[in-house]
Design a protein around this motif. Structure first.
Motif, PDB file in Angstrom:
ATOM      1  N   ILE A   1     150.573  11.147 -63.519  1.00 12.58           N
ATOM      2  CA  ILE A   1     152.014  10.905 -63.567  1.00 12.58           C
ATOM      3  C   ILE A   1     152.373   9.957 -62.427  1.00 12.58           C
ATOM      4  O   ILE A   1     152.041  10.209 -61.270  1.00 12.58           O
ATOM      5  CB  ILE A   1     152.828  12.202 -63.414  1.00 12.58           C
ATOM      6  CG1 ILE A   1     152.470  13.209 -64.519  1.00 12.58           C
ATOM      7  CG2 ILE A   1     154.329  11.895 -63.454  1.00 12.58           C
ATOM      8  CD1 ILE A   1     153.148  14.563 -64.345  1.00 12.58           C
TER       9      ILE A   1
ATOM     10  N   TRP B   1     155.593   8.507 -60.585  1.00 20.05           N
ATOM     11  CA  TRP B   1     157.013   8.820 -60.450  1.00 20.05           C
ATOM     12  C   TRP B   1     157.802   7.605 -59.973  1.00 20.05           C
ATOM     13  O   TRP B   1     157.393   6.924 -59.032  1.00 20.05           O
ATOM     14  CB  TRP B   1     157.223   9.954 -59.450  1.00 20.05           C
ATOM     15  CG  TRP B   1     156.655  11.258 -59.888  1.00 20.05           C
ATOM     16  CD1 TRP B   1     155.422  11.763 -59.592  1.00 20.05           C
ATOM     17  CD2 TRP B   1     157.306  12.246 -60.705  1.00 20.05           C
ATOM     18  NE1 TRP B   1     155.257  13.008 -60.168  1.00 20.05           N
ATOM     19  CE2 TRP B   1     156.395  13.321 -60.859  1.00 20.05           C
ATOM     20  CE3 TRP B   1     158.562  12.314 -61.314  1.00 20.05           C
ATOM     21  CZ2 TRP B   1     156.719  14.460 -61.594  1.00 20.05           C
ATOM     22  CZ3 TRP B   1     158.873  13.446 -62.047  1.00 20.05           C
ATOM     23  CH2 TRP B   1     157.962  14.503 -62.182  1.00 20.05           C
TER      24      TRP B   1
ATOM     25  N   PRO C   1     161.380   7.590 -58.625  1.00 30.51           N
ATOM     26  CA  PRO C   1     162.499   8.486 -58.304  1.00 30.51           C
ATOM     27  C   PRO C   1     163.862   7.827 -58.482  1.00 30.51           C
ATOM     28  O   PRO C   1     164.026   6.623 -58.282  1.00 30.51           O
ATOM     29  CB  PRO C   1     162.256   8.838 -56.837  1.00 30.51           C
ATOM     30  CG  PRO C   1     160.823   8.519 -56.586  1.00 30.51           C
ATOM     31  CD  PRO C   1     160.514   7.349 -57.469  1.00 30.51           C
TER      32      PRO C   1
ATOM     33  N   VAL D   1     164.996  14.025 -65.443  1.00 28.20           N
ATOM     34  CA  VAL D   1     163.698  13.358 -65.482  1.00 28.20           C
ATOM     35  C   VAL D   1     163.473  12.851 -66.900  1.00 28.20           C
ATOM     36  O   VAL D   1     163.654  13.605 -67.869  1.00 28.20           O
ATOM     37  CB  VAL D   1     162.549  14.321 -65.098  1.00 28.20           C
ATOM     38  CG1 VAL D   1     161.193  13.688 -65.399  1.00 28.20           C
ATOM     39  CG2 VAL D   1     162.637  14.701 -63.631  1.00 28.20           C
TER      40      VAL D   1
ATOM     41  N   THR E   1     165.270   9.985 -62.831  1.00 29.53           N
ATOM     42  CA  THR E   1     163.898   9.834 -62.349  1.00 29.53           C
ATOM     43  C   THR E   1     162.987   9.622 -63.551  1.00 29.53           C
ATOM     44  O   THR E   1     163.053  10.377 -64.524  1.00 29.53           O
ATOM     45  CB  THR E   1     163.457  11.092 -61.576  1.00 29.53           C
ATOM     46  OG1 THR E   1     164.175  11.143 -60.334  1.00 29.53           O
ATOM     47  CG2 THR E   1     161.967  11.068 -61.288  1.00 29.53           C
TER      48      THR E   1
ATOM     49  N   ALA F   1     159.207   9.454 -65.117  1.00 29.97           N
ATOM     50  CA  ALA F   1     157.811   9.874 -64.931  1.00 29.97           C
ATOM     51  C   ALA F   1     156.970   9.172 -65.995  1.00 29.97           C
ATOM     52  O   ALA F   1     157.094   9.474 -67.184  1.00 29.97           O
ATOM     53  CB  ALA F   1     157.685  11.386 -65.062  1.00 29.97           C
TER      54      ALA F   1
ATOM     55  N   LEU G   1     156.169  18.315 -64.441  1.00 29.97           N
ATOM     56  CA  LEU G   1     157.466  17.668 -64.645  1.00 29.97           C
ATOM     57  C   LEU G   1     158.604  18.613 -64.278  1.00 29.97           C
ATOM     58  O   LEU G   1     159.642  18.184 -63.774  1.00 29.97           O
ATOM     59  CB  LEU G   1     157.608  17.230 -66.110  1.00 29.97           C
ATOM     60  CG  LEU G   1     156.560  16.254 -66.645  1.00 29.97           C
ATOM     61  CD1 LEU G   1     156.741  16.075 -68.157  1.00 29.97           C
ATOM     62  CD2 LEU G   1     156.661  14.901 -65.951  1.00 29.97           C
TER      63      LEU G   1
ATOM     64  N   ARG H   1     160.458  19.419 -60.403  1.00 24.03           N
ATOM     65  CA  ARG H   1     161.613  18.769 -59.773  1.00 24.03           C
ATOM     66  C   ARG H   1     162.911  19.557 -59.995  1.00 24.03           C
ATOM     67  O   ARG H   1     163.940  19.228 -59.408  1.00 24.03           O
ATOM     68  CB  ARG H   1     161.775  17.353 -60.308  1.00 24.03           C
ATOM     69  CG  ARG H   1     160.507  16.506 -60.175  1.00 24.03           C
ATOM     70  CD  ARG H   1     160.613  15.481 -59.104  1.00 24.03           C
ATOM     71  NE  ARG H   1     159.304  14.966 -58.692  1.00 24.03           N
ATOM     72  CZ  ARG H   1     159.109  13.848 -58.036  1.00 24.03           C
ATOM     73  NH1 ARG H   1     160.131  13.091 -57.707  1.00 24.03           N
ATOM     74  NH2 ARG H   1     157.903  13.448 -57.677  1.00 24.03           N
TER      75      ARG H   1
END
Length: 211
Positions: free
Chosen positions: A16, A18, A20, A28, A57, A59, A90, A93
């Protein structure tokens, strides 16, 4: 580029990357890739760049077969197994998750959305049927997602043009003249960047209204 992490799954190690959100994150968006490419697809890159400023965000999820350097994707059930296995990473977060992907990744997101608790599905270039085989429809996967769905489909996609999609409880954005990779020919009214702009604007409007 963002922060990458390796996540173990029953189908092997996934990755993954990210991107952000800028400021307070509201959701996400997990984006899987297709069977013929990775997370460097232009539409995935464009969304990963454009959505963080909108509080999302992103991913970018690489399936184990890609992480392992293989060229051929495994069976759909194996893709689903990996997706289920990485889902807890996932969730860490603590944000609502929109499951998404392009092509085969869109199918995975649709098939697993309800059981995993995804808030919605983003289906980029959903492969409604194999090229030239409309009788081999995968509409059931799309219609059975059980959550809000946005389909972004090229007007010339051989895996299913927008007008071939059945009626159902989902939204669809058509990208004129675009193919399965959401690329447009030079003679098209839209440039490649303009086509990607249609994708980004449509997804940003949809996802920010959701979250």
């Amino acid at each position: 580029m963002g922060e990458s992490e390796i996540v173990g799954t029953p189908a092997g190690d996934a990755r993954i990357t990210w991107r952000p959100a800028s400021g307070r994150a509201r959701a996400v968006l997990a984006l899987g890739h297709g069977a013929g490419g990775g997370v460097d697809a232009p539409d995935l890159r464009a969304l990963a760049a454009a959505l963080p400023p909108a509080g999302v965000t992103v991913a970018l999820v690489e399936q184990p077969w890609r992480v392992a350097g293989k060229r051929i994707a495994p069976a759909p059930k194996t893709l689903d197994t990996a997706w289920r296995g990485l889902w807890p990473a996932l969730q860490e977060r603590g944000l609502p998750i929109v499951a998404g992907g392009r092509s085969a990744g869109a199918r995975v997101a649709c098939r697993t959305a309800r059981e995993l608790g995804a808030g919605a599905v983003l289906a980029l270039s959903f492969p409604l049927h194999p090229p030239g085989r409309p009788e081999k429809s995968r509409a059931e996967e799309l219609l059975g997602a059980g959550v809000p769905v946005l389909v972004v489909q090229g007007g010339s996609d051989p895996f299913g043009r927008p007008e071939e999609f059945p009626d159902g409880a989902y939204e669809l954005i058509a990208v004129d003249a675009a193919d399965h990779g959401l690329a447009v020919p030079k003679r098209a009214a839209l440039t490649r960047q303009e086509a990607l702009g249609v994708v980004v604007a449509g997804v940003r409007t949809w996802i920010t209204a959701l979250v």
